[in-house]
Enzyme design. Structure first.
Site, PDB file in Angstrom:
ATOM      1  N   GLU A   1       0.803  -1.082   0.046  1.00 27.98           N
ATOM      2  CA  GLU A   1       0.135  -0.104  -0.058  1.00 27.98           C
ATOM      3  C   GLU A   1       0.974   1.309   0.025  1.00 27.98           C
ATOM      4  O   GLU A   1       0.464   2.420  -0.772  1.00 27.98           O
ATOM      5  CB  GLU A   1      -0.858   0.067   1.088  1.00 27.98           C
ATOM      6  CG  GLU A   1      -1.927  -1.237   1.257  1.00 27.98           C
ATOM      7  CD  GLU A   1      -1.367  -2.162   2.064  1.00 27.98           C
ATOM      8  OE1 GLU A   1      -2.058  -3.078   2.637  1.00 27.98           O
ATOM      9  OE2 GLU A   1       0.021  -2.545   1.866  1.00 27.98           O
TER      10      GLU A   1
ATOM     11  N   THR B   1      23.666 -36.284  -3.856  1.00 28.59           N
ATOM     12  CA  THR B   1      23.560 -35.407  -5.203  1.00 28.59           C
ATOM     13  C   THR B   1      24.466 -34.360  -5.089  1.00 28.59           C
ATOM     14  O   THR B   1      25.272 -34.053  -5.937  1.00 28.59           O
ATOM     15  CB  THR B   1      22.102 -34.491  -4.841  1.00 28.59           C
ATOM     16  OG1 THR B   1      21.153 -35.559  -5.042  1.00 28.59           O
ATOM     17  CG2 THR B   1      22.084 -33.480  -5.924  1.00 28.59           C
TER      18      THR B   1
END
Length: 332
Positions: A46, A191
């Site tokens: 706002e 990984t």
């Protein structure tokens, strides 16, 4: 409100622990101000829109906000006060604040000041933007997105010495957009050892929007990890977190609480992804398919035995040359 939603989407991945919020100001049928929340501690949407409307007086205009304006003083003053002081005649917002301590407060405050207030406009779209914030607020866990690139037969790696990548360059670049949406990226130790990924955002346009890189998280049972890995040696090494012998649920709770992560992405490997799905910790998946058939002795997508199949909703398809992407939320 559609324009306000587009503003809110600009802040996705940048605002944690706050939600992403967008706002537009309309006067005489024209948008005179736009804004979105750019990051925690900074002006709310706002205030950004009010500043953006500096060329036109805002008194008597209507303000559209994706989320109920705040009514309490946090790191910044309450936006409800700015709306009252700005002389707005009408306030329209998409959804109520999910925090029950504040929910509906601004509506009462604004109406007492004679301002017309309407809520519930495009509420489903507005809710979707802040789902990670809402989940963390209500459950203490972040929104969990699983990402994987795979062959047509569901394999995450190529056989033999064919190389690291399954998907094409366009799909790899698209992954950068996903990383820009989340606060942390999680991988397993295997990984890290096999791929030595950087787990960073490298696209300039995305880096311009974000203030920082997502946290890089490694899960390991033994703690024995290669010290030479990029995530331990590059310029973002202080952004790396290692959890040793911790359950995924405990890791997610810690990321939400201590590190204030609204959303995280699991990038691999197959057992970690499968474990997350099996334990019903995953909210959304994004899968990239390449026109390859890799066969056996390659890591499958969900490398665990599931008691039942899962299904997706809110499904989106995207073509990436000869690859394609499917993204959707997991039905609970």
């Amino acid at each position: 409100m559609k324009s306000a939603i587009k503003e809110a989407e600009k802040g996705i991945g940048c605002t944690s622990p706050n939600p992403s919020v967008g706002c537009v100001i309309v006067k005489k049928g024209k948008i005179i101000g736009r804004g979105y929340h750019r990051g925690a501690g900074g002006p709310h949407a706002e205030i950004e829109a009010i500043k953006n409307a500096k060329k036109t007086p805002i008194a008597g205009s209507t303000i559209y906000i994706t989320l109920e304006p705040c009514s309490t003083h946090g790191k910044t003053p309450p936006c409800s006060n700015a709306i009252i002081n700005g002389g707005f005649k009408r306030v329209v917002y998409g959804i109520n604040d999910p925090d029950p301590r504040h929910q509906g407060n601004s509506m009462q405050l604004l109406r007492k000041k004679g301002i017309d207030v309407t809520s519930g406009v495009l509420s489903e779209s507005c809710h979707r933007i802040i789902r990670p914030f809402t989940k963390r607020l209500r459950t203490g866990l972040p929104w969990v997105l699983v990402k994987a690139g795979m062959s047509l037969d569901g394999r995450l790696t190529r056989p033999g010495n064919e190389g690291q990548w399954i998907t094409n360059e366009k799909a790899i670049r698209d992954t950068q957009n996903l990383r820009a949406e989340v606060d942390a990226i999680i991988i397993g130790a295997q990984t890290l050892r096999k791929d030595d990924p950087r787990l960073t955002i490298r696209e300039p346009i995305l880096l311009k929007r974000r203030k920082n890189q997502p946290k890089r998280v490694v899960l390991t049972r033994t703690g024995r990890l290669p010290k030479s890995a990029k995530i331990f040696t590059d310029e973002f090494r202080e952004n790396t977190i290692v959890y040793t012998n911790r359950s995924l649920n405990a890791v997610l709770k810690n990321l939400a609480d201590k590190h204030q992560c609204n959303s995280v992405m699991i990038e691999g490997g197959g057992k970690l992804i499968g474990n997350a799905i099996k334990r019903k910790l995953v909210d959304e998946v994004c899968l990239y398919f390449a026109p390859l058939i890799c066969g056996q002795k390659c890591t499958p997508f969900a490398d665990v035995k599931l008691s039942e199949s899962g299904s997706l909703s809110e499904i989106e398809f995207k073509s990436l040359d000869d690859n394609f992407r499917i993204r959707g939320t997991i039905n609970s």
